[in-house]
Design an enzyme around this catalytic site. Structure first.
Site, PDB file in Angstrom:
ATOM      1  CD  GLU A   1      -3.006   1.129   2.227  1.00  0.00           C
ATOM      2  OE1 GLU A   1      -3.144   0.134   2.944  1.00  0.00           O
ATOM      3  OE2 GLU A   1      -3.718   2.146   2.337  1.00  0.00           O
TER       4      GLU A   1
ATOM      5  CE  LYS B   1      -6.336  -1.096   5.397  1.00  0.00           C
ATOM      6  NZ  LYS B   1      -5.471  -0.258   4.565  1.00  0.00           N
TER       7      LYS B   1
ATOM      8  CG  ASP C   1       0.309 -15.941  11.660  1.00  0.00           C
ATOM      9  OD1 ASP C   1      -0.479 -15.213  11.019  1.00  0.00           O
ATOM     10  OD2 ASP C   1       0.034 -17.107  11.979  1.00  0.00           O
TER      11      ASP C   1
ATOM     12  CG  HIS D   1      -3.689   7.833   0.302  1.00  0.00           C
ATOM     13  ND1 HIS D   1      -4.272   6.598   0.330  1.00  0.00           N
ATOM     14  CD2 HIS D   1      -3.177   8.029   1.525  1.00  0.00           C
ATOM     15  CE1 HIS D   1      -4.140   6.074   1.532  1.00  0.00           C
ATOM     16  NE2 HIS D   1      -3.489   6.923   2.273  1.00  0.00           N
TER      17      HIS D   1
HETATM   18  P1  NAD Z   1       8.135 -22.964  16.391  1.00  0.00           P
HETATM   19  O1  NAD Z   1       7.494 -24.148  17.018  1.00  0.00           O
HETATM   20  O2  NAD Z   1       8.656 -23.097  15.009  1.00  0.00           O
HETATM   21  O3  NAD Z   1       9.318 -22.420  17.320  1.00  0.00           O
HETATM   22  C1  NAD Z   1       9.185 -22.285  18.688  1.00  0.00           C
HETATM   23  C2  NAD Z   1      10.154 -23.221  19.400  1.00  0.00           C
HETATM   24  O4  NAD Z   1      11.488 -22.806  19.190  1.00  0.00           O
HETATM   25  C3  NAD Z   1       9.958 -23.192  20.892  1.00  0.00           C
HETATM   26  O5  NAD Z   1       8.920 -24.055  21.262  1.00  0.00           O
HETATM   27  C4  NAD Z   1      11.314 -23.597  21.407  1.00  0.00           C
HETATM   28  O6  NAD Z   1      11.401 -25.004  21.545  1.00  0.00           O
HETATM   29  C5  NAD Z   1      12.292 -23.167  20.312  1.00  0.00           C
HETATM   30  N1  NAD Z   1      13.118 -21.986  20.646  1.00  0.00           N
HETATM   31  C6  NAD Z   1      14.414 -21.807  20.270  1.00  0.00           C
HETATM   32  N2  NAD Z   1      14.876 -20.620  20.701  1.00  0.00           N
HETATM   33  C7  NAD Z   1      13.856 -20.006  21.359  1.00  0.00           C
HETATM   34  C8  NAD Z   1      13.709 -18.762  22.034  1.00  0.00           C
HETATM   35  N3  NAD Z   1      14.728 -17.885  22.147  1.00  0.00           N
HETATM   36  N4  NAD Z   1      12.514 -18.457  22.598  1.00  0.00           N
HETATM   37  C9  NAD Z   1      11.478 -19.315  22.517  1.00  0.00           C
HETATM   38  N5  NAD Z   1      11.569 -20.517  21.917  1.00  0.00           N
HETATM   39  C10 NAD Z   1      12.745 -20.879  21.326  1.00  0.00           C
HETATM   40  O7  NAD Z   1       7.161 -21.704  16.334  1.00  0.00           O
HETATM   41  P2  NAD Z   1       6.046 -21.138  17.292  1.00  0.00           P
HETATM   42  O8  NAD Z   1       6.458 -19.751  17.659  1.00  0.00           O
HETATM   43  O9  NAD Z   1       5.684 -22.071  18.386  1.00  0.00           O
HETATM   44  O10 NAD Z   1       4.823 -21.049  16.260  1.00  0.00           O
HETATM   45  C11 NAD Z   1       4.745 -20.033  15.290  1.00  0.00           C
HETATM   46  C12 NAD Z   1       4.134 -20.557  14.012  1.00  0.00           C
HETATM   47  O11 NAD Z   1       2.885 -21.181  14.264  1.00  0.00           O
HETATM   48  C13 NAD Z   1       3.858 -19.470  13.021  1.00  0.00           C
HETATM   49  O12 NAD Z   1       4.349 -19.879  11.763  1.00  0.00           O
HETATM   50  C14 NAD Z   1       2.332 -19.393  12.974  1.00  0.00           C
HETATM   51  O13 NAD Z   1       1.907 -18.952  11.711  1.00  0.00           O
HETATM   52  C15 NAD Z   1       1.948 -20.807  13.244  1.00  0.00           C
HETATM   53  N6  NAD Z   1       0.589 -21.082  13.760  1.00  0.00           N
HETATM   54  C16 NAD Z   1      -0.271 -20.092  14.151  1.00  0.00           C
HETATM   55  C17 NAD Z   1      -1.529 -20.405  14.639  1.00  0.00           C
HETATM   56  C18 NAD Z   1      -2.438 -19.282  15.092  1.00  0.00           C
HETATM   57  O14 NAD Z   1      -2.015 -18.148  15.162  1.00  0.00           O
HETATM   58  N7  NAD Z   1      -3.690 -19.550  15.428  1.00  0.00           N
HETATM   59  C19 NAD Z   1      -1.894 -21.732  14.764  1.00  0.00           C
HETATM   60  C20 NAD Z   1      -1.003 -22.732  14.382  1.00  0.00           C
HETATM   61  C21 NAD Z   1       0.253 -22.402  13.888  1.00  0.00           C
END
Ligand code: NAD
Length: 424
Positions: free
Chosen positions: A84, A262, A278, A376
């Site tokens: 945008e 928005k 996300d 804009h």
């Molecule tokens: P992930 O599981 O890929 O990574 C998180 C993991 O990384 C942690 O559980 C931990 O084991 C490890 N880790 C390493 N270094 C870390 C640090 N410094 N701090 C914290 N953890 C660390 O990702 P996530 O964050 O659990 O999930 C994010 C993804 O899930 C996004 O891609 C999102 O789009 C997707 N998702 C979103 C939804 C929703 O929003 N409703 C639902 C399902 C999946």
């Protein structure tokens, strides 16, 4: 063109060329379109194919830098990914106007996420609630056992809430596990915990576990930002009053609040995307938070200080991560995180709140003074010029003449382009 069916069995097994050939045959694409798709991303196809299923190409969104931002005393370059026009420039302009008062001051409530487990078919929900609360230590152990890396980094299970909700299908017991996910957004982390814990909950209560998923209403991860704009720097007391009245409108009326919020998300989502986070999770959290009182309201507030200046503040859930999802995998996300120079997800989230406030101020100031179209117009005019086929020097000329006439319309652009070409 082959028979137009979307039943492409085994499509996921095909390589890049084969998938393009398949889509070309079914959709009847010409060769030039297929070539454009083939070369649509600078990222290696293997990476695109790992990020999503059935990849056929990439979609490049521009990344720009919003300048002038000071957040908590630090000058920060803000990478923003957005299609945008005017979004990035607006943040830079707004930030310049509050540099003399120190820019943006921020805070965050924490980095805890909530996962929900829905328990159904319970005849005694209150007793079930009591039984679950008695098991807090065991629940902590089960959850932490799912993610030793997170626990080692200082995160993990923090708290438990058990709610009873009267649904149309009967009472349900809804268990919230509250987990500090540190530098991760945490969806996968808490979803795994919820799925692992659910059978134990069923065993303790005699009910059935049903849904097990995080809540995007991340209200234990609320980022805040505030700033002061001196009346003299933004056009005087009338502008200050005009912005306060505009903000009041947004807080009173959902029709206005939707557009107001928005505008905030123009900035927040652009930073979210640039860092590989996300965008839908952040958007969902923000809008649910805006409606938390039962009425959809503004995420920001504007007031007049004792000195007669304008102060703005914002508060919204900000479940951003530095690890997980595409953050570590996408090279542009990694580059953007380096540009930001952030050391924690909390710091990134606080900056995002400041960007949301900056974006919001920019829109409100325009709306309360000259209107939104003036700013804009030029960029929008360029897009219209490109859309009607202007190229090279023609784009600037068509855009300029469109803006001058104050009628940025496709038919007018076509006419101007025809005139330019007739002249050549
Ligand atoms: P992930 O599981 O890929 O990574 C998180 C993991 O990384 C942690 O559980 C931990 O084991 C490890 N880790 C390493 N270094 C870390 C640090 N410094 N701090 C914290 N953890 C660390 O990702 P996530 O964050 O659990 O999930 C994010 C993804 O899930 C996004 O891609 C999102 O789009 C997707 N998702 C979103 C939804 C929703 O929003 N409703 C639902 C399902 C999946």
């Amino acid at each position: 063109m082959r028979n137009r069916t979307s039943r492409l069995s085994g499509f996921y097994k095909l390589d890049h060329d084969e998938r393009l050939a398949e889509v070309q045959a079914v959709a009847g694409l010409d060769d030039a379109t297929v070539e454009a798709l083939r070369n649509s991303s600078a990222l290696p196809f293997e990476l695109l194919d790992r990020l999503v299923e059935n990849a056929i190409g990439g979609f490049t969104v521009p990344v720009g830098i919003a300048t002038n931002m000071i957040v908590d005393g630090r000058d920060v370059l803000i990478p923003m990914a957005t299609e945008e026009s005017s979004v990035i420039a607006a943040v830079g302009n707004t930030a310049r106007q509050c540099r003399d008062t120190g820019g943006f001051t921020t805070s965050i409530s924490g980095t805890e996420m909530i996962a929900q487990i829905q328990m159904v078919k319970l005849t005694d929900p209150w007793a079930a609630r009591a039984k679950i609360l008695e098991k807090k230590a065991e629940i902590a152990e089960i959850c932490d056992g799912c993610d030793p890396i997170l626990v080692k980094l200082g995160g993990g299970f923090r708290d438990l809430e058990v709610r009873i909700i009267d649904g149309q299908t009967g009472p349900m017991v809804v268990v919230h596990i509250i987990v500090d996910t540190k530098d991760a957004m945490g969806a996968n982390a808490v979803n795994t915990m919820a799925e692992t814990l659910a059978p134990s909950l069923a065993g303790w209560t005699g009910g059935q576990h049903h849904l097990r998923i995080l809540s995007n209403l991340a209200d234990r991860r609320v980022a805040r930002a505030r700033a002061v704009w001196r009346a003299a720097d933004i056009g005087g007391a009338d502008v200050v009053e005009g912005i306060v009245m505009a903000a009041d409108f947004a807080d009173c009326d959902p029709y206005r609040a939707a557009t107001h919020n928005k505008g905030i998300m123009n900035g927040v989502s652009a930073l979210t995307l640039a860092t590989g986070n996300d965008t839908r999770a952040i958007e969902a959290g923000a809008h649910a938070f805006a409606a938390r009182t039962g009425r959809y309201r503004s995420l920001s507030r504007y007031e007049i200080t004792a000195e007669g200046d304008l102060t703005g503040s914002i508060e919204l859930p900000m479940a951003l991560g530095l690890v997980g999802g595409a953050t570590k995998v996408h090279p542009t996300a990694q580059a953007c995180l380096k540009i930001l120079g952030v050391k924690s997800a909390a710091e990134l989230s606080r900056i995002a709140a400041a960007v949301g406030l900056a974006q919001n101020f920019g829109a409100l100031k325009a709306l309360a003074t000259v209107g939104i179209q003036q700013g804009h117009m030029t960029l929008h005019a360029q897009n219209v010029a490109i859309a009607v086929g202007a190229a090279g020097d023609e784009i600037a000329e068509v855009a300029r003449r469109l803006a001058e006439t104050h009628t940025v319309r496709q038919d007018v652009a076509e006419q101007i382009l025809a005139e330019i070409r007739a002249r050549k």
